[in-house]
Design an enzyme around this catalytic site. Structure first.
Site: not given
Ligand code: PGA
Length: 254
Positions: A9, A11, A95, A97, A167, A173, A212
């Site tokens: 992803n 982003k 997601h 976010e 997640e 992140g 992560s």
């Molecule tokens: P990250 O993000 O690997 O940077 O923690 C995962 C995600 O948001 O899908």
């Protein structure tokens, strides 16, 4: 048997130039991947670029979001038919976010899920709890609520042609990965919840872990019995890291 699955992803990152370099690197390393389905999810504006770059490779691509509507006065939205125009096979829905920054509800996510599926686009449905929810002991309740929003509306079999990504929001992140045991516990809960309604769907559905995931923890995570791969944010922007994670997928066939 469930095919291992690793999706990047990206982003809101990248440029024409960096995306082209990233995909060249990924494609160049695909020979070292034998079993894992590798997917990239670029920002929507780069999907045509990615379509062209992926044309001669096993790398598939998806959108990071999709509208629940088909067409019309929905400024800024992208429809399933637009994604289909560029042969997009996947769409991330729900997601964290999008849920937290853009206020997407369980109901809206369930509608997006259905719209994608009806168009033949495989939804990657994200679920997961916040730190506060984990600390207050409501992880299973939250994940069940998010999943039931889809199951209640569309039936459990709708999950057969979809991918689920667990997640935990506190791990996204932040560099704080859930331990393999913590992740497995929730994955097993999700699979059991589905199995209570359909053993066949539970056996088939791929459940990814996200939050992560890095080159050095992917293999341990993916070796857990209910973890079928990962949804990767930060580490998917670096060729070596991402491909090391994809190779970890290869050793995790269940
Ligand atoms: P990250 O993000 O690997 O940077 O923690 C995962 C995600 O948001 O899908």
């Amino acid at each position: 048997m469930r095919q291992p699955f690793v999706a990047g992803n990206w982003k809101m990152n990248g440029s024409k130039q960096s995306i082209s370099a990233l995909l060249a690197g990924i494609k160049g390393a695909m020979a070292s991947i034998s079993k894992t389905q590798v997917v990239v999810c670029p920002p929507a504006i780069y999907i045509p670029e990615v379509e062209a770059l992926c044309a001669d490779s096993a790398v598939k691509y998806g959108a990071q979001d999709v509208s629940f509507e088909q067409a019309g006065a929905f400024t800024g939205e992208i429809s399933v038919s637009m994604l289909k125009d560029f042969h997009c096979e996947y769409a991330i829905v729900g997601h964290s976010e999008r849920r937290s920054i853009h206020g997407e509800s369980d109901e809206l996510v369930a509608k997006k899920f259905a719209t994608a599926r009806a168009a033949g686009i495989t939804p990657i449905l994200c679920v997961g709890e916040s730190l506060q929810e984990r600390e207050s002991g409501t992880t299973e309740e939250v994940v069940a609520r998010q999943l039931n929003a889809v199951i209640d509306l569309h039936g459990v079999d709708a999950l057969q042609d979809s991918v689920i990504a667990y997640e935990p929001v506190w791990a996204i992140g932040t560099g704080k990965t859930a331990s393999p045991e913590q992740a497995q516990e929730v994955h097993a809960f999700i699979r059991k919840m589905i199995a209570e309604k359909s053993a066949e769907t539970a056996e088939k559905v791929q459940i990814l872990y996200g939050g992560s995931v890095k080159a050095d923890n992917a293999e341990q995570l993916f070796s857990m019995s209910d973890i079928d791969g990962g949804l990767i944010g930060g580490a998917s922007l670096q060729v070596e890291d991402f491909m090391a994670i994809c190779r970890a997928g290869d050793v995790s066939v269940k």
